[in-house]
Design an enzyme around this catalytic site. Structure first.
Site, PDB file in Angstrom:
ATOM      1  N   ALA A  11       0.826  -1.217   0.000  1.00  0.00           N
ATOM      2  CA  ALA A  11       0.000   0.000   0.000  1.00  0.00           C
ATOM      3  C   ALA A  11       0.855   1.260   0.000  1.00  0.00           C
ATOM      4  O   ALA A  11       0.438   2.308   0.483  1.00  0.00           O
ATOM      5  CB  ALA A  11      -0.922  -0.009   1.226  1.00  0.00           C
ATOM      6  N   ARG A  17      -2.626   7.252 -11.126  1.00  0.00           N
ATOM      7  CA  ARG A  17      -3.699   7.187 -12.126  1.00  0.00           C
ATOM      8  C   ARG A  17      -5.037   7.658 -11.567  1.00  0.00           C
ATOM      9  O   ARG A  17      -5.966   7.950 -12.310  1.00  0.00           O
ATOM     10  CB  ARG A  17      -3.809   5.759 -12.685  1.00  0.00           C
ATOM     11  CG  ARG A  17      -2.700   5.416 -13.666  1.00  0.00           C
ATOM     12  CD  ARG A  17      -2.645   3.919 -13.961  1.00  0.00           C
ATOM     13  NE  ARG A  17      -1.980   3.166 -12.905  1.00  0.00           N
ATOM     14  CZ  ARG A  17      -1.812   1.838 -12.915  1.00  0.00           C
ATOM     15  NH1 ARG A  17      -2.268   1.127 -13.914  1.00  0.00           N
ATOM     16  NH2 ARG A  17      -1.190   1.241 -11.925  1.00  0.00           N
ATOM     17  N   ASN A 393     -31.194  26.271  21.320  1.00  0.00           N
ATOM     18  CA  ASN A 393     -30.202  25.639  22.197  1.00  0.00           C
ATOM     19  C   ASN A 393     -28.913  26.427  22.326  1.00  0.00           C
ATOM     20  O   ASN A 393     -28.060  26.090  23.127  1.00  0.00           O
ATOM     21  CB  ASN A 393     -29.889  24.226  21.689  1.00  0.00           C
ATOM     22  CG  ASN A 393     -29.403  24.226  20.252  1.00  0.00           C
ATOM     23  OD1 ASN A 393     -29.640  25.159  19.496  1.00  0.00           O
ATOM     24  ND2 ASN A 393     -28.711  23.169  19.874  1.00  0.00           N
ATOM     25  N   ALA A 430     -50.178  28.479  21.462  1.00  0.00           N
ATOM     26  CA  ALA A 430     -49.484  28.747  20.204  1.00  0.00           C
ATOM     27  C   ALA A 430     -48.625  29.993  20.353  1.00  0.00           C
ATOM     28  O   ALA A 430     -48.994  30.938  21.049  1.00  0.00           O
ATOM     29  CB  ALA A 430     -50.493  28.940  19.085  1.00  0.00           C
TER      30      ALA A 430
HETATM   31  C1  UD1 Z   1       1.003  -4.738 -10.511  1.00  0.00           C
HETATM   32  C2  UD1 Z   1       1.887  -5.850 -11.109  1.00  0.00           C
HETATM   33  C3  UD1 Z   1       1.199  -6.370 -12.365  1.00  0.00           C
HETATM   34  C4  UD1 Z   1      -0.200  -6.850 -12.045  1.00  0.00           C
HETATM   35  C5  UD1 Z   1      -1.004  -5.785 -11.327  1.00  0.00           C
HETATM   36  C6  UD1 Z   1      -2.280  -6.393 -10.811  1.00  0.00           C
HETATM   37  C7  UD1 Z   1       4.196  -5.304 -10.554  1.00  0.00           C
HETATM   38  C8  UD1 Z   1       5.475  -4.764 -11.089  1.00  0.00           C
HETATM   39  N1  UD1 Z   1       3.171  -5.331 -11.411  1.00  0.00           N
HETATM   40  O1  UD1 Z   1       0.963  -3.684 -11.463  1.00  0.00           O
HETATM   41  O2  UD1 Z   1       1.962  -7.432 -12.917  1.00  0.00           O
HETATM   42  O3  UD1 Z   1      -0.857  -7.257 -13.214  1.00  0.00           O
HETATM   43  O4  UD1 Z   1      -0.276  -5.268 -10.206  1.00  0.00           O
HETATM   44  O5  UD1 Z   1      -3.155  -5.427 -10.271  1.00  0.00           O
HETATM   45  O6  UD1 Z   1       4.140  -5.733  -9.442  1.00  0.00           O
HETATM   46  N2  UD1 Z   1       3.099  -0.454  -4.320  1.00  0.00           N
HETATM   47  C9  UD1 Z   1       3.972  -0.336  -3.266  1.00  0.00           C
HETATM   48  N3  UD1 Z   1       5.183   0.209  -3.476  1.00  0.00           N
HETATM   49  C10 UD1 Z   1       5.613   0.619  -4.699  1.00  0.00           C
HETATM   50  C11 UD1 Z   1       4.714   0.481  -5.786  1.00  0.00           C
HETATM   51  C12 UD1 Z   1       3.465  -0.078  -5.568  1.00  0.00           C
HETATM   52  O7  UD1 Z   1       3.619  -0.692  -2.136  1.00  0.00           O
HETATM   53  O8  UD1 Z   1       6.735   1.094  -4.796  1.00  0.00           O
HETATM   54  C13 UD1 Z   1       1.756  -1.008  -4.084  1.00  0.00           C
HETATM   55  C14 UD1 Z   1       0.652  -0.085  -4.513  1.00  0.00           C
HETATM   56  O9  UD1 Z   1       0.250   0.747  -3.441  1.00  0.00           O
HETATM   57  C15 UD1 Z   1      -0.451  -1.048  -4.923  1.00  0.00           C
HETATM   58  C16 UD1 Z   1       0.298  -2.290  -5.344  1.00  0.00           C
HETATM   59  O10 UD1 Z   1       1.613  -2.177  -4.834  1.00  0.00           O
HETATM   60  O11 UD1 Z   1      -1.304  -1.366  -3.848  1.00  0.00           O
HETATM   61  C17 UD1 Z   1       0.354  -2.457  -6.852  1.00  0.00           C
HETATM   62  O12 UD1 Z   1       0.929  -1.298  -7.403  1.00  0.00           O
HETATM   63  P1  UD1 Z   1       0.449  -0.719  -8.775  1.00  0.00           P
HETATM   64  O13 UD1 Z   1       1.261   0.469  -9.081  1.00  0.00           O
HETATM   65  O14 UD1 Z   1      -1.015  -0.595  -8.811  1.00  0.00           O
HETATM   66  O15 UD1 Z   1       0.906  -1.906  -9.740  1.00  0.00           O
HETATM   67  P2  UD1 Z   1       0.351  -2.218 -11.165  1.00  0.00           P
HETATM   68  O16 UD1 Z   1       0.969  -1.296 -12.142  1.00  0.00           O
HETATM   69  O17 UD1 Z   1      -1.124  -2.288 -11.122  1.00  0.00           O
HETATM   70 CA    CA Z   2      -2.728  -2.037  -9.594  1.00  0.00          CA
END
Ligand code: UD1
Ligand code: CA
Length: 523
Positions: A11, A17, A393, A430
């Protein structure tokens, strides 16, 4: 199945995005943040520890996580970006100053809110029974764009390639990485240390672990999820709304299967923590949010939003906005009522049209039927508050409380200037401004009596429609006066004879004060 060592929930990302100042994982659907949904699913695995990795908006994300489970571990990701680095930081935090994590480590992302705890358990079971080094939860998507693709050779998973790093042929692959995995802890540690940052984003990709493990001859397997919804990520506001609608559809359908009547599932929104009894009816355009509880035979809606409210059996709540309110069994609320925190309406009571209540307790059978504000009040049982009354009040500095007893019959257009106490069985006229306490059984009225200035309109507004109407009425009366034996034109300034039976005749102004109440004109 052994108890997995840990569930790691990622997280730390900003979620760019979403184009929002709110961190992605704190967006809420069905009454819980995306992170909250991930923690709930993760907790069903029964792991020794849940670890949430944070970085972007660290404090608010950590606080949200701990609000769902105060025992979970928060790991801070350092400045190195990527899902791989996030897991690395989690493993360090889990080890603390002690032994490295051994056994199964489950990794999930905080942005797949429909992921079910049962699916995670199934993943762990397959992983352990097959003796895999790593098991990936994958899904077959009609539109795989944006996801990492699962590349196979002779059926075996050889690597995961991110959408933006994929070749044209790889982009055509429909099997995607869901971002949910079960790992052997030791393998994960070893492999992660070998993952580089040579990709289009310059990040440490967790997905690169797959290729490295495969090349080292370790057993990498995939489990295909049967329900693509479960693994869909909420990366932008369009996906967020899409997932919210589907989660809601499932929740509403579950309640219908439990015996709740939902007239229009498409416009009914029910949060995950709401509890409904069988034979509750929900009418269109109704939102039940937070921890609402509704007892059997209650009817809610249409056009009603209740948040953290309790509704008793058989109550009816129509076109109402309520927050932290308790509505007793058989009570009636609305249409157009606004129940603010601390409202407690007793059984069979009524809060009617254009009535706002706050921090107010109303006993059994008590009614506030029309056009009133009741704030900071305690009202007993079977009391009637007349229309257009205000519980005054606030003195400009401090809020004060009003106490009204049981079986009171309070007149319309009363101002209750708090602090003030009205005794049991009291009446008021009233238009009374209640500045002083009223003893039990007393009639409260303000003594200023009405004065009629005869002939004023004809004298002061000549030529108006009102003056003409007055002249016509005067001529009719004068003609009748000329006939002996009629009751009209007594000249006491009061017009027609009164019909205020039971009103204390010696109370100045009493007849007009309580007249409405007794005639039942307003109740
Ligand atoms: C990621 C996967 C992708 C998969 C997709 C599924 C990787 C490189 N890619 O891509 O293969 O299809 O999820 O939904 O893993 N996060 C961190 N630290 C960071 C970056 C991200 O904790 O440095 C967390 C984000 O908060 C998020 C999760 O990891 O909860 C996924 O990150 P996100 O950037 O959404 O990855 P995707 O590009 O969706
Ligand atoms: Ca994702």
């Amino acid at each position: 199945m052994d108890r997995p060592a840990a569930v790691v929930i990622l997280a730390a990302g900003a979620g760019t995005r979403m184009k929002s100042k709110t961190p992605k994982v704190l967006n809420a659907i069905s009454g819980r943040s995306l992170l909250g949904h991930a923690i709930t699913a993760g907790s069903r695995v029964g792991a020794g520890r849940i670890c949430v990795v944070v970085r972007h908006e660290r404090d608010s994300v950590a606080a949200d996580a701990l609000s769902y489970d105060p025992d979970l571990l928060i790991a801070d990701q350092d400045e190195v970006p990527g899902t791989g680095r996030a897991v690395h930081c989690a493993l360090e935090a889990l080890a603390g100053h002690g032994d490295p994590v051994d056994g199964t480590v489950v990794v999930t992302a905080a942005d797949t809110p429909l992921l079910d705890g049962g699916t995670l358990r199934e993943l762990v079971r397959t992983h352990e029974e097959s003796g895999n080094a790593m098991t990936i939860l994958t899904a077959l998507m009609e539109e795989p764009a944006g996801y990492g693709r699962v590349v196979r050779s002779e059926g075996r998973v050889t690597k995961i390639v991110e959408d933006r790093d994929a070749s044209t042929e790889e982009r055509a692959i429909r099997e995607i990485n869901t971002g949910v995995y079960a790992f052997d802890g030791a393998l994960l540690r070893e492999t992660l240390s070998r993952v580089g940052q040579t990709n289009s984003q310059g990040e440490v990709y967790l997905t690169d672990v797959v290729g490295i493990a495969h090349i080292s001859g370790r057993r990498v397997a995939a489990v295909v999820a049967d329900d693509p919804w479960e693994v869909e990520g909420a990366n932008d506001k369009v996906q967020l709304a899409h997932l919210a609608k589907e989660m809601n559809r499932r929740i509403v359908e579950d309640w219908m299967r439990e015996g709740v009547t939902v007239i229009d599932p498409d416009t009914t929104w029910i949060d995950v923590d709401v509890e409904l009894a069988p034979d509750v009816t929900i009418l269109p355009n109704t939102q039940l949010q937070g921890a609402c509880r509704v007892e059997e035979d209650a009817v809610i809606g249409p056009d009603t939003t209740l948040t953290d409210c309790e509704v008793g059996a058989g109550a009816q709540v129509v076109r109402t906005h309520g927050l932290l309110a308790v509505i007793g069994a058989g009570a009636q609320v609305g249409p157009f009522s606004y129940l603010r925190p601390g409202t407690e309406l007793g059984a069979n009571g009524k809060i009617g049209t254009f009535v706002e209540t706050k921090n107010a307790t109303m006993g059994e059978g008590t009614k506030i039927p029309h056009l009133s504000y009741v704030g900071d009040a305690t009202i007993g049982e079977h009391t009637n508050i007349g229309a257009a009354s205000v519980f005054v009040n606030y003195d400009g500095v401090t809020k004060h409380r009003t106490i009204v007893g049981s079986h009171c019959r309070m007149g319309s257009d009363n101002m209750y200037v708090a602090p003030v106490t009205i005794g049991d069985g009291a009446y008021s006229g009233a238009g009374t401004t209640l500045r002083r306490d009223v003893p039990p059984g007393a009639l409260a009225i303000n003594p200023a009596s009405q004065r009629n200035v005869e002939g004023w309109v004809e004298a002061k507004r000549p030529g108006t429609a009102a003056a003409e109407a007055a002249a016509r009425a005067r001529e009719v009366l004068e003609a009748r006066e000329a006939i002996p034996g009629t009751d009209y034109g007594a000249g006491d300034g009061r017009g027609a004879p009164n019909e205020t039976s039971g009103t204390p005749a010696d109370a100045p102004g009493a007849s007009s004060a309580v007249g409405n109440e007794e005639k039942g004109a307003i109740e």
